[in-house]
Write an enzyme that holds these catalytic residues in place. Structure first.
Site, short mmCIF file in Angstrom:
data_model
loop_
_atom_site.label_atom_id
_atom_site.label_comp_id
_atom_site.label_asym_id
_atom_site.label_seq_id
_atom_site.Cartn_x
_atom_site.Cartn_y
_atom_site.Cartn_z
N THR A 1 -8.09 10.63 4.22
CA THR A 1 -7.29 9.44 4.51
C THR A 1 -7.98 8.19 3.96
OG1 THR A 1 -6.20 8.13 6.24
CG2 THR A 1 -8.33 9.11 6.79
N ARG A 2 -7.15 7.21 3.59
CA ARG A 2 -7.65 5.90 3.20
C ARG A 2 -6.96 4.82 4.02
NH1 ARG A 2 -3.10 5.85 -0.38
NH2 ARG A 2 -2.59 3.63 -0.64
N HIS B 1 -2.97 6.93 13.39
CA HIS B 1 -2.22 6.65 14.61
C HIS B 1 -1.93 7.99 15.31
CE1 HIS B 1 -1.89 2.49 13.36
NE2 HIS B 1 -1.53 2.91 12.16
N HIS C 1 -0.95 11.07 13.22
CA HIS C 1 -2.04 11.71 12.47
C HIS C 1 -2.89 12.58 13.40
CE1 HIS C 1 -1.13 7.92 10.23
NE2 HIS C 1 -1.11 8.78 9.21
N ARG D 1 2.21 14.90 1.31
CA ARG D 1 3.29 14.58 0.36
C ARG D 1 2.84 13.38 -0.44
NH1 ARG D 1 7.48 12.52 1.86
NH2 ARG D 1 9.13 13.53 0.67
N ASP D 2 3.04 13.44 -1.75
CA ASP D 2 2.60 12.37 -2.66
C ASP D 2 1.13 12.02 -2.40
OD1 ASP D 2 2.87 10.57 -4.75
OD2 ASP D 2 3.54 8.94 -3.46
N HIS D 3 0.31 13.04 -2.31
CA HIS D 3 -1.12 12.90 -2.03
C HIS D 3 -1.77 11.99 -3.08
CE1 HIS D 3 -4.87 14.60 -0.20
NE2 HIS D 3 -5.37 14.14 -1.34
N ALA E 1 -6.70 -23.61 -16.05
CA ALA E 1 -6.30 -22.20 -16.13
C ALA E 1 -5.21 -21.98 -17.18
CB ALA E 1 -5.82 -21.71 -14.76
#
Length: 575
Positions: free
Chosen positions: A199-200, A204, A207, A293-295, A479
């Site tokens: 996990t990043r 909750h 999980h 999913r979508d790891h 800038a």
């Protein structure tokens, strides 16, 4: 019994080289050195502690090409992500880099020598090929493609390293296990089967329920193994996340779970990254690995579509199952059933039963606005930690970044905004005028394109630090170049935490008016050649591509301009 390391042997270079550590450290004193970037530091740590086994150094061109083409090292070992050490042409000349040359690799935080690299080869990568092969597309919307384009230097240096010492940390030291240490920990506890959870993000109740279910289904223990190196820009900082993980570990059945931190620099490479994560967890001793999913997906591409399919990562890990020798546990999407006060996998919910969910976007909205977060979604201690680190909008810092020609009125607007913000109160207010900051931070710097870029980087760094602390920051450099403004926005949004609110205001006062009303004669001096590289005379001002607001003091009064900026901030909830 911990899993067999990838390649059969754990390449713990720290243990291997311990007997010559003193000699290596002395040798490093006389060697030329490379000060590592944050990503290189993460990579080196996992090379020398064995997390990247079977690697013993940074990839040579032969290995690099093979990884891109076949997800394998040159010897045929499965390895999907190129772990490379990038250097510039100037670095090569300064260090006299060549095959056989030795160089010390130093920690950018304390200048300590961590390893000695013996150069095998130096090569120029094909960045477009690398982007397409590893990330699926050469699309700058992907954070690692953007990093590849803007941060990675022109050449890669391949070669093996000798380990001097691991990086020193002062935060969460008891949770920082090497692969050898974690394997010994599992052995001491007699954990024969371990399910690793990557996990990043904060965790909750869903999980917790997911991981407990996975552990029970496989009659295993659970390893919560979050990434605390580089993650996706904009992610919750690791200090906040680890406090969340520590709080949620108390909710696990006694003896079921353990928490350990992984100093990985993520690439967000989706399917390839999932295989990489599986290899890393295998090296740390895990026998099972949860693949979501979508790891490790980075979100949307430039066309607004997901970079990877929802099951691409699981499919690729399944494809290499025999070689990986770590069992994949598919991530189960959990949903809350209020009628029974429990979480259940979405695909197991009986038809017609009410479910409740809160999306990540909705959670962030509630945190920002102070709206309640129900107990069924998260735990009180977790919510308290998140609220402490992510205050509501009215308490967050922000940066108003004014860009325009010299004498365009941007300094006057900035000073007026300072008065308005001070009048409103609630935040400290910081004013960063371009010339004032230049005088204080780099008085000897000139006005070449490179010097302007460096000056803007300094302003952006200071602005981000102030905004992180909750200040209202008004920056008003010229800038003139789009590349510099992009760096300024990224610096603030990625490094100011909850203060990463950036507003680009283009003060589009015409050049003719700026020069005509110049009482100090600066434009005349530039035309006479007394000032080199002056914007509007010798160098062009590039019109901003994505200004949040465009103003012009020949069409609006200063009070009108200031009011329009205040309205912009009020619309976002910051004022």
């Amino acid at each position: 019994m911990a899993n067999v390391p990838h390649g059969g042997v754990l390449k713990d270079l720290l243990a291997r080289d311990e007997h010559i550590r003193k000699q290596l450290k002395e040798s490093a004193l006389s060697l030329p050195d490379i000060l590592l970037t944050e990503r290189q530091l993460c990579d080196l740590e996992l090379i020398i502690n064995g997390g990247f086994s079977p690697l013993e150094g940074f990839l040579t061109q032969k290995d690099y090409d093979s990884v891109l083409d076949a997800l394998r090292l040159a010897d045929g070992t499965l390895f999907p992500i190129p772990v490379t050490l990038d250097v510039s042409e100037a670095d090569i000349e300064r260090l006299s880099l060549a095959p056989g040359k030795q160089v010390a690799l130093r920690d950018p935080r304390d200048d300590e020598a961590l390893a000695i690299l013996t150069v095998d080869d130096i090569y120029q990568p094909n960045r477009v090929k690398e982007a397409v092969a590893v990330f699926g597309a050469d699309d700058p919307a992907h954070p690692s493609v953007n990093y590849l384009r803007t941060r990675v230097k022109e050449y890669y240096v391949g070669g093996k390293v000798a380990a001097i010492q691991a990086p020193t940390y002062f935060d969460y030291v008891p949770l920082r296990y090497t692969p050898s240490e974690l394997r010994a920990h599992f052995k001491k506890l007699a954990w024969r089967k371990v399910v690793a959870f990557q996990t990043r993000n904060p965790m909750h109740r869903a999980h917790r329920e997911l991981t407990v279910r996975a552990a029970r289904q496989h009659q295993a223990n659970i390893l919560i193994h979050p990434v605390v190196g580089l993650t996706k820009p904009g992610d919750v900082d690791h200090y906040t996340r680890v406090r969340v993980y520590e709080a949620i570990m108390e909710k696990y059945p006694h003896g079921m779970g353990a928490l350990a931190l992984l100093p990985l620099a993520m690439r967000m490479a989706g399917p390839r990254e999932a295989v990489w994560h599986a290899i890393i967890r295998k090296n740390y001793g895990a026998t099972h690995f949860i693949v979501g999913r979508d790891h490790a997906g980075p979100g949307k591409n430039s066309q607004g579509k997901d970079f990877y399919g929802p099951y691409d990562a699981q499919d690729l890990v399944t494809k290499y199952h025999e070689e990986l020798q770590i069992e994949m546990v598919p991530f189960q999407q959990m949903t809350y059933l209020p009628s029974t006060d429990e979480y259940m996998p979405v695909d197991e919910v009986p038809q017609g039963v009410q479910t409740l969910d809160i999306s990540g976007t909705e959670l962030r909205r509630r945190l920002k606005t102070g709206a309640p977060i129900p107990d069924w979604f998260s735990y009180e201690a977790v919510v308290k930690t998140l609220r402490e680190s992510y205050p509501p909008r009215q308490k967050q810092g922000f940066v108003v970044f004014l860009t325009g020609f010299y004498n365009s009125g941007k300094d006057t607007i900035a000073k007026a905004l300072e008065n308005v913000f001070n009048q409103q109160g609630g935040r400290s207010v910081s004013l960063l005028l371009g010339d004032s900051v230049r005088h204080e931070l780099a008085p000897a710097h000139g006005f070449t394109r490179e010097e302007r870029h460096q000056h803007l980087q300094r302003i952006s760094f200071v602005a981000a630090e102030l905004a992180r602390a909750g200040a209202a920051v008004i920056a008003a450099p010229v800038a003139p170049h789009e590349a510099g403004r992009v760096v300024a926005r990224e610096t603030v949004t990625h490094h100011a935490g909850p203060g990463g609110n950036f507003f680009l205001i283009h003060v589009a006062t015409p050049l003719e008016h700026c020069a005509r009303e110049d009482r100090h004669g600066v434009y005349d001096k530039a035309k006479r050649g007394e000032i080199e590289g002056f914007i509007g005379v010798e160098d062009e001002f590039e019109k901003p591509e994505n200004a949040d607001l465009t103003v012009d003091i020949t069409r609006q009064s200063i009070p009108e301009v200031v009011h329009s900026i205040v309205l912009l901030l009020e619309a976002t909830g910051l004022l």
